[in-house]
Design a protein around this motif. Structure first.
Motif, PDB file in Angstrom:
ATOM      1  N   ALA A 195      46.176 -27.112 -32.061  1.00 35.66           N
ATOM      2  CA  ALA A 195      45.766 -25.708 -31.942  1.00 35.66           C
ATOM      3  C   ALA A 195      45.430 -25.113 -33.311  1.00 35.66           C
ATOM      4  N   ARG A 196      46.182 -25.474 -34.329  1.00 35.06           N
ATOM      5  CA  ARG A 196      45.971 -24.865 -35.658  1.00 35.06           C
ATOM      6  C   ARG A 196      44.586 -25.183 -36.206  1.00 35.06           C
ATOM      7  N   GLY A 197      44.231 -26.470 -36.166  1.00 39.86           N
ATOM      8  CA  GLY A 197      42.948 -26.897 -36.719  1.00 39.86           C
ATOM      9  C   GLY A 197      41.785 -26.352 -35.911  1.00 39.86           C
ATOM     10  N   LEU A 198      41.925 -26.398 -34.597  1.00 37.83           N
ATOM     11  CA  LEU A 198      40.822 -25.935 -33.758  1.00 37.83           C
ATOM     12  C   LEU A 198      40.706 -24.424 -33.775  1.00 37.83           C
ATOM     13  N   ALA A 199      41.817 -23.704 -33.939  1.00 35.67           N
ATOM     14  CA  ALA A 199      41.728 -22.240 -34.044  1.00 35.67           C
ATOM     15  C   ALA A 199      40.823 -21.873 -35.221  1.00 35.67           C
ATOM     16  N   LEU A 200      41.037 -22.506 -36.357  1.00 41.18           N
ATOM     17  CA  LEU A 200      40.227 -22.142 -37.520  1.00 41.18           C
ATOM     18  C   LEU A 200      38.799 -22.692 -37.408  1.00 41.18           C
ATOM     19  N   ALA A 201      38.668 -23.924 -36.900  1.00 37.08           N
ATOM     20  CA  ALA A 201      37.321 -24.510 -36.791  1.00 37.08           C
ATOM     21  C   ALA A 201      36.464 -23.708 -35.821  1.00 37.08           C
ATOM     22  N   VAL A 202      37.049 -23.252 -34.705  1.00 37.71           N
ATOM     23  CA  VAL A 202      36.277 -22.471 -33.735  1.00 37.71           C
ATOM     24  C   VAL A 202      36.025 -21.057 -34.284  1.00 37.71           C
ATOM     25  N   MET A 260      35.470 -20.355 -37.365  1.00 41.69           N
ATOM     26  CA  MET A 260      34.337 -20.490 -38.289  1.00 41.69           C
ATOM     27  C   MET A 260      33.038 -20.770 -37.538  1.00 41.69           C
ATOM     28  N   ALA A 261      33.146 -21.551 -36.459  1.00 43.38           N
ATOM     29  CA  ALA A 261      31.945 -21.835 -35.658  1.00 43.38           C
ATOM     30  C   ALA A 261      31.374 -20.525 -35.116  1.00 43.38           C
ATOM     31  N   ARG A 262      32.252 -19.637 -34.641  1.00 42.56           N
ATOM     32  CA  ARG A 262      31.777 -18.349 -34.132  1.00 42.56           C
ATOM     33  C   ARG A 262      31.139 -17.535 -35.256  1.00 42.56           C
ATOM     34  N   GLN A 263      31.793 -17.576 -36.413  1.00 44.84           N
ATOM     35  CA  GLN A 263      31.276 -16.856 -37.579  1.00 44.84           C
ATOM     36  C   GLN A 263      29.867 -17.347 -37.954  1.00 44.84           C
ATOM     37  N   TYR A 264      29.671 -18.667 -37.876  1.00 50.40           N
ATOM     38  CA  TYR A 264      28.367 -19.256 -38.218  1.00 50.40           C
ATOM     39  C   TYR A 264      27.345 -19.092 -37.084  1.00 50.40           C
ATOM     40  N   GLY A 265      27.800 -18.593 -35.938  1.00 53.68           N
ATOM     41  CA  GLY A 265      26.881 -18.413 -34.803  1.00 53.68           C
ATOM     42  C   GLY A 265      26.577 -19.687 -34.039  1.00 53.68           C
ATOM     43  N   TYR A 296      37.065 -27.306 -41.574  1.00 48.81           N
ATOM     44  CA  TYR A 296      38.030 -26.263 -41.224  1.00 48.81           C
ATOM     45  C   TYR A 296      39.210 -26.707 -40.371  1.00 48.81           C
ATOM     46  N   ARG A 297      39.129 -27.913 -39.781  1.00 52.75           N
ATOM     47  CA  ARG A 297      40.315 -28.380 -39.043  1.00 52.75           C
ATOM     48  C   ARG A 297      41.444 -28.695 -40.026  1.00 52.75           C
TER      49      ARG A 297
END
Ligand SMILES: Cc1ncc(COP(=O)(O)O)c(C=O)c1O
Ligand SMILES: [Zn+2]
Length: 389
Positions: free
Chosen positions: A110-117, A119-124, A207-208
């Protein structure tokens, strides 16, 4: 104080800098994994450190986001990940169990994917894809659902039932593959450009690791801002170990901790132990493990992408790498369930079994303070554990 801007992404192998304002995968020169770098000067000193606990009750910054001073400046996609219990063993005076089963989706993924997702949202980014041994797929599915992003998940068809069910329930596109995570990774690699998927594979985006570094901050904070003597980490792709080591480096730069870093113990299963074999052979990287098999499915990674980083950390730390048979893993799982009231994941039980083993060999003493990572809850493995206890 507050969340720092990412200054650049640095290659773990050749140190080339990459632009953090657009989505990056691996180093454009050498295909090494990228680390997130910031100017952390505003977080220096114990004043900032000691403020963490006093502001963490703010719901916006609960869980791992209590460390927002050292995380990218973005609005989190959060389901309450992190700040998991550090449980003292009832039998071993100097042993703590870091209970990552308390995370959303029941594992540390959950920790790695929370941040990776996040950032993915941030990058669009609109479509994410990942090969997984199981739990990362469940976590990706959950965070992608929370962020309104499409997830395409490839997992071995004999992955525990819970991982398959959660992906479907979260509305991800689940693909079951007749093979291992390495085969899943190949399929994602072959299809991603035609499909327009961003590959969010372990260590193939920065980011993971960055999300998982919060485990390093947390374990030090929970021990009173002191290092333990050793950390046992069930190692598949090794992201958590790499993230924790980065956290230790940052915390020392910030003046948040001092002293000798813990010995890092890479724990693997005897049926898939590429890191252990490479460690024993003195090699800098691992060889693809043939016919990988173990019921600790998260450890079924025949050739970790970041093997060179894991091996370097284990050696630098004065740690070691150990492999446990599935029999030893399930016997420790039964032991911790019946004697401590904790139903570990098989991967976590590999760590507890490894502790017993290293006490027997004399590598560690009972007076050494150690943290064992239970990376997931045993409740996600009832189909697997049910056949063994
Ligand atoms: C429960 C569990 N523990 C450990 C691991 C290994 O994690 P890492 O890739 O960070 O080494 C996994 C990976 O799938 C897992 O699901
Ligand atoms: Zn490079």
């Amino acid at each position: 104080m507050g969340m720092p801007q990412v200054s650049f992404l640095e290659c773990s192998r050749c140190h080339l800098h990459h632009d953090p304002t657009t989505p990056q995968t691996v180093c454009t020169a050498c295909a090494g994994s990228l680390y997130v770098r910031y100017d952390l000067s505003s977080a220096e000193g114990t004043n900032v450190r000691d403020r963490i606990g006093t502001t963490a009750h703010d719901k916006r910054w609960s869980g791992m986001w209590r460390y927002r001073d050292v995380l990218p400046s973005v609005k989190p996609v959060t389901l309450g990940e992190g700040w998991t219990p550090m449980l003292p063993s009832s039998r071993h005076e100097n042993v703590w169990l870091k209970e990552e089963g308390a995370n959303p989706t029941g594992t540390f993924k959950a920790r790695g994917l929370a941040l990776a997702v996040t950032m993915a949202r941030q990058y669009g980014l609109k479509k994410l894809a990942a090969p997984t041994a199981g739990n990362a797929g469940g976590a990706l599915a959950a965070y992608a659902a929370a962020a309104g992003i499409e997830a395409h998940i490839f997992m071995p068809k004999d992955t525990p039932m819970a991982n398959q069910v959660e992906c479907r329930a979260y509305g991800a596109h689940l693909n079951l593959v007749d093979g291992l995570i390495s085969d899943c990774g190949r399929i994602v690699g072959e299809r991603k450009s035609a499909e327009g998927w961003f590959d969010i594979s372990t260590l193939k985006e920065p980011y993971r690791v960055e999300g998982k570094k919060t485990m390093g901050y947390e374990l030090v904070e929970q021990l009173g801002w002191e290092y333990p003597d050793a950390v046992f980490y069930p190692t598949g792709g090794g992201v958590g170990m790499i993230g924790m080591w980065k956290a230790f480096e940052e915390m020392e730069q910030l003046g948040w901790v001092s002293g000798k870093r813990p010995k890092m113990i890479a724990v693997q299963a005897a049926g898939c132990a590429p890191v252990v074999r490479a460690f024993e052979q003195g090699a800098e990287a691992s060889q693809m493990w043939q016919d990988a098999h173990t019921a600790a499915s998260g450890l079924r990674v025949p050739k970790p992408y970041g093997d060179y980083i894991i091996l370097d950390i284990v050696r630098q730390s004065g740690g070691t790498a150990v492999a446990l048979t599935d029999d030893a893993i399930f016997s420790s799982l039964k032991d911790w369930a019946s004697c401590e009231g904790l139903l570990l994941s098989p991967e976590g039980a590999a760590a507890t079994a490894a502790y017993d083993h290293l006490i027997t060999t004399g590598f560690l003493k009972k007076s050494d303070r150690v943290v064992l990572f239970n990376t997931g809850t045993g409740n996600k493995y009832t189909d697997v554990i049910g056949t063994r206890v």
